[in-house]
Motif scaffolding. Structure first.
Motif, PDB file in Angstrom:
ATOM      1  N   ALA A 164      14.320 -12.739  -0.482  1.00 47.86           N
ATOM      2  CA  ALA A 164      15.699 -12.539  -0.930  1.00 47.86           C
ATOM      3  C   ALA A 164      16.458 -11.615   0.022  1.00 47.86           C
ATOM      4  N   VAL A 165      15.748 -10.670   0.600  1.00 50.99           N
ATOM      5  CA  VAL A 165      16.411  -9.667   1.441  1.00 50.99           C
ATOM      6  C   VAL A 165      16.794 -10.247   2.807  1.00 50.99           C
ATOM      7  N   GLU A 166      16.297 -11.429   3.087  1.00 53.55           N
ATOM      8  CA  GLU A 166      16.649 -12.040   4.376  1.00 53.55           C
ATOM      9  C   GLU A 166      18.136 -12.368   4.491  1.00 53.55           C
ATOM     10  N   VAL A 167      18.886 -12.285   3.385  1.00 47.66           N
ATOM     11  CA  VAL A 167      20.351 -12.460   3.509  1.00 47.66           C
ATOM     12  C   VAL A 167      20.961 -11.331   4.324  1.00 47.66           C
ATOM     13  N   LEU A 168      20.277 -10.202   4.372  1.00 45.45           N
ATOM     14  CA  LEU A 168      20.793  -9.098   5.204  1.00 45.45           C
ATOM     15  C   LEU A 168      20.383  -9.355   6.653  1.00 45.45           C
ATOM     16  N   PRO A 169      21.265  -9.018   7.607  1.00 46.10           N
ATOM     17  CA  PRO A 169      20.883  -9.233   9.001  1.00 46.10           C
ATOM     18  C   PRO A 169      19.663  -8.388   9.363  1.00 46.10           C
ATOM     19  N   MET A 170      18.833  -8.932  10.258  1.00 41.71           N
ATOM     20  CA  MET A 170      17.617  -8.242  10.660  1.00 41.71           C
ATOM     21  C   MET A 170      17.959  -6.917  11.336  1.00 41.71           C
ATOM     22  N   ARG A 175      16.469  -2.606   7.311  1.00 42.69           N
ATOM     23  CA  ARG A 175      15.653  -1.394   7.219  1.00 42.69           C
ATOM     24  C   ARG A 175      16.257  -0.388   6.261  1.00 42.69           C
ATOM     25  N   ASP A 176      17.583  -0.251   6.337  1.00 43.38           N
ATOM     26  CA  ASP A 176      18.255   0.691   5.433  1.00 43.38           C
ATOM     27  C   ASP A 176      18.004   0.301   3.982  1.00 43.38           C
ATOM     28  N   TRP A 178      15.434  -1.387   2.714  1.00 46.09           N
ATOM     29  CA  TRP A 178      14.060  -1.092   2.283  1.00 46.09           C
ATOM     30  C   TRP A 178      13.829   0.405   2.166  1.00 46.09           C
ATOM     31  N   SER A 179      14.437   1.169   3.055  1.00 46.42           N
ATOM     32  CA  SER A 179      14.162   2.595   2.965  1.00 46.42           C
ATOM     33  C   SER A 179      14.816   3.166   1.705  1.00 46.42           C
ATOM     34  N   SER A 180      15.993   2.663   1.292  1.00 45.44           N
ATOM     35  CA  SER A 180      16.516   3.214   0.040  1.00 45.44           C
ATOM     36  C   SER A 180      15.740   2.672  -1.162  1.00 45.44           C
ATOM     37  N   PHE A 181      15.129   1.489  -1.030  1.00 43.97           N
ATOM     38  CA  PHE A 181      14.290   0.992  -2.135  1.00 43.97           C
ATOM     39  C   PHE A 181      13.047   1.866  -2.317  1.00 43.97           C
ATOM     40  N   TYR A 182      12.314   2.078  -1.231  1.00 39.92           N
ATOM     41  CA  TYR A 182      11.045   2.801  -1.367  1.00 39.92           C
ATOM     42  C   TYR A 182      11.217   4.284  -1.679  1.00 39.92           C
ATOM     43  N   PHE A 183      12.267   4.875  -1.138  1.00 39.91           N
ATOM     44  CA  PHE A 183      12.352   6.324  -1.276  1.00 39.91           C
ATOM     45  C   PHE A 183      13.387   6.777  -2.287  1.00 39.91           C
ATOM     46  N   ASN A 184      14.139   5.827  -2.849  1.00 41.94           N
ATOM     47  CA  ASN A 184      15.201   6.251  -3.732  1.00 41.94           C
ATOM     48  C   ASN A 184      15.270   5.365  -4.975  1.00 41.94           C
ATOM     49  N   ALA A 239      15.825  12.822  13.185  1.00 36.99           N
ATOM     50  CA  ALA A 239      16.559  11.898  14.055  1.00 36.99           C
ATOM     51  C   ALA A 239      15.577  10.920  14.703  1.00 36.99           C
ATOM     52  N   LEU A 240      14.427  11.424  15.156  1.00 40.50           N
ATOM     53  CA  LEU A 240      13.423  10.545  15.784  1.00 40.50           C
ATOM     54  C   LEU A 240      12.895   9.512  14.796  1.00 40.50           C
ATOM     55  N   ASP A 241      12.833   9.952  13.567  1.00 44.85           N
ATOM     56  CA  ASP A 241      12.322   9.098  12.509  1.00 44.85           C
ATOM     57  C   ASP A 241      13.252   7.924  12.209  1.00 44.85           C
ATOM     58  N   LYS A 242      14.536   8.099  12.548  1.00 47.58           N
ATOM     59  CA  LYS A 242      15.507   7.055  12.221  1.00 47.58           C
ATOM     60  C   LYS A 242      15.950   6.272  13.449  1.00 47.58           C
ATOM     61  N   ALA A 243      15.465   6.675  14.608  1.00 47.81           N
ATOM     62  CA  ALA A 243      16.020   6.119  15.847  1.00 47.81           C
ATOM     63  C   ALA A 243      15.724   4.632  16.014  1.00 47.81           C
TER      64      ALA A 243
END
Ligand code: SAH
Length: 463
Positions: A164-170, A175-176, A178-184, A239-243
């Protein structure tokens, strides 16, 4: 790395274990977490193992192992707690093509089993090549505490939602999400409504992300410090973690680059004295281009970007292209070096000012106010001062500096191969030539290492 970690597909494959006592049970508890077909072979088999067999978790062959027992097995464990028997059975397994492990015998095993943090389908494997089991256990305990138990549930549900998430551009947008799903959103949904709350939360989150505007690129101009990763700021780590892209200079160490997000593209823009180098204009253009492509760029510079880092040229290029940027300071070589010789950069009654000077600039050897520096009590941290040492020494002596003025050279500051050389102005050359330093070095004029030996390691005395 003497052992290479992999995740072996064992679903539906055979794993055979020889042994029926405590060591066997400890291994079986781990192996029963897998989807492999387990066979336990031993003449004497503990009650618990019989119980597991009756629950259909494994098969038992109640006799000593014989040739043919390990056929088609992916893995084999020798857990007889008897060296001779373990050697015998692992020879059989080896001949039959299974990779074998002898419990508590690292040297004769073909593989070892790591300490495992199980948040299935998320699995963390920790290995120390047998060197420090205590350390592995401590890391495991630390991770167990840090990774929420709901992580496994989230990962499982997340996996079923990937399509379902493939509607978002790769890339960034996905990534944004999934990161808000897992951590928020995910942990919040579980806390509020249990497992059933996760799918509705995912759907809502996806809607929000579909509606959100594409993010614009951004550049973080980040100080990497002198080399020790522990001297990075938390902001730099984040910053390195998000680069998406990391563009680094020559002095940034591999240990620090390893902290970059795994998918980040790492570009070496190192400007070596000889060999291939990238012109500053090319670096400016590279940073701008990646940011305009919508990436989060980390421009990683040794030490502090504001100290002899050609930061302003990069900022001007970013401003001209209207790219947003942020400067994240770092620990400059002088700060880390002075700490490692147990001294202060300024000291009441000695010097109320300190100069950071460069040995050479784009035009060659750099000129400074030598007459002022030659006064007693002056302190200067000299960057890029290796090649220009003779020039600096000559200028200072010519302007009346005391030849006995202490000079300290610190190579590879904060790294494992740090070297401190204590000398004097008179002896600066030939000391430097003799030392033949290969790494980056900073020279303190007017400072000697504090005597307290506890502060300093590896001092080489010259002169
Ligand atoms: N921005 C950097 C300086 C870049 S100029 C900073 O703030 O530290 C490059 C010079 O910095 C080198 O020639 C050397 O003099 C000094 N330098 C940088 N890292 C160093 C290190 N780990 N050890 C010793 N000197 C270092």
């Amino acid at each position: 790395m003497k052992h290479f970690p992999i995740f072996l597909a064992v679903e539906g494959r055979r794993i055979v274990l020889s042994g029926g006592g405590d060591a066997a049970m400890a291994k079986l508890r781990l192996l029963m977490k897998t989807e492999a077909h387990l066979t336990v072979i031993a003449a004497d088999i503990a009650d618990d193992i019989h119980k597991w067999a009756s629950q259909g978790k494994l098969r038992i062959i109640e006799r000593a192992m014989e040739p043919g027992d390990a056929l088609c097995a992916a893995l084999f464990y020798a857990a007889n707690e008897d060296d001779a028997e373990d050697a015998r059975v692992s020879a059989i397994a080896n001949a039959e093509g299974a990779l074998f492990n002898i419990v508590d015998n690292l040297a004769d095993s073909q593989f070892i089993t790591p300490a495992i943090v199980d948040r299935d389908p998320v699995t963390v494997a920790i290995g120390t090549e047998g060197a420090a089991p205590v350390l592995a256990r401590a890391i495991k305990a630390d991770l167990e505490e840090r990774l929420p138990t709901s992580l496994g549930i989230l990962a499982r549900i997340g996996k079923s939602f990937r399509h379902a998430v493939e509607v978002l551009p790769m890339g960034r947008k996905r990534r944004d999400f999934w990161s808000s799903f897992y951590f928020n959103a995910g942990p919040k949904a579980i806390a509020e409504a249990g497992e059933t709350g996760v799918i509705p939360a995912l759907e809502m989150l996806l809607d929000n992300h579909i509606m959100a505007d594409t993010k614009e690129g951004h550049v973080d101009l980040v100080g990497a410090g002198p080399g020790d990763p522990e001297l990075l700021t938390l902001k730099a780590r984040n910053a390195l973690d998000k680069a998406d892209i990391v563009i680094h200079d020559r002095l940034v160490t591999g240990e620090i680059l390893e902290l970059a997000r795994r998918e980040a593209i790492i570009i070496d823009a190192g400007k070596t004295g000889f060999g291939p180098s990238m012109k500053q204009e090319d670096i400016d253009a590279l940073i701008v281009q990646h940011a305009l492509d919508g990436h989060h760029v980390v421009r990683l510079k040794a030490g502090d970007p504001t100290v002899f880092g050609r930061l302003d040229e990069e900022i001007e290029a970013l401003e001209a292209a209207d790219v947003s940027y942020r400067i994240i300071p770092g620990i400059t070589a002088a700060s880390a070096a002075v700490a490692n010789i147990g001294q202060s950069l300024t000291k009441r009654g000695r010097n109320s000012a300190v100069r950071l000077i460069t040995g050479h600039d784009t035009k060659g050897y750099a000129d400074h106010d030598w007459a002022a520096l030659a006064q007693p009590g002056e302190v200067a941290a000299i960057y890029m001062g290796k090649k220009s040492a003779r020039f600096i020494q000559g200028r200072l002596l010519m302007h009346g500096a005391d030849p006995a003025t202490p000079v300290t050279i610190i190579e590879n500051v904060s790294r494992a191969d740090q070297q401190i050389i204590a000398t004097t102005l008179a002896e600066l050359e030939p000391t430097l030539t003799q030392a033949d330093l290969q790494g980056p070095a900073i020279t303190f004029y007017g400072l000697a290492p504090r005597d307290a030996a506890s502060q300093i390691e590896n001092i080489r005395e010259f002169a």
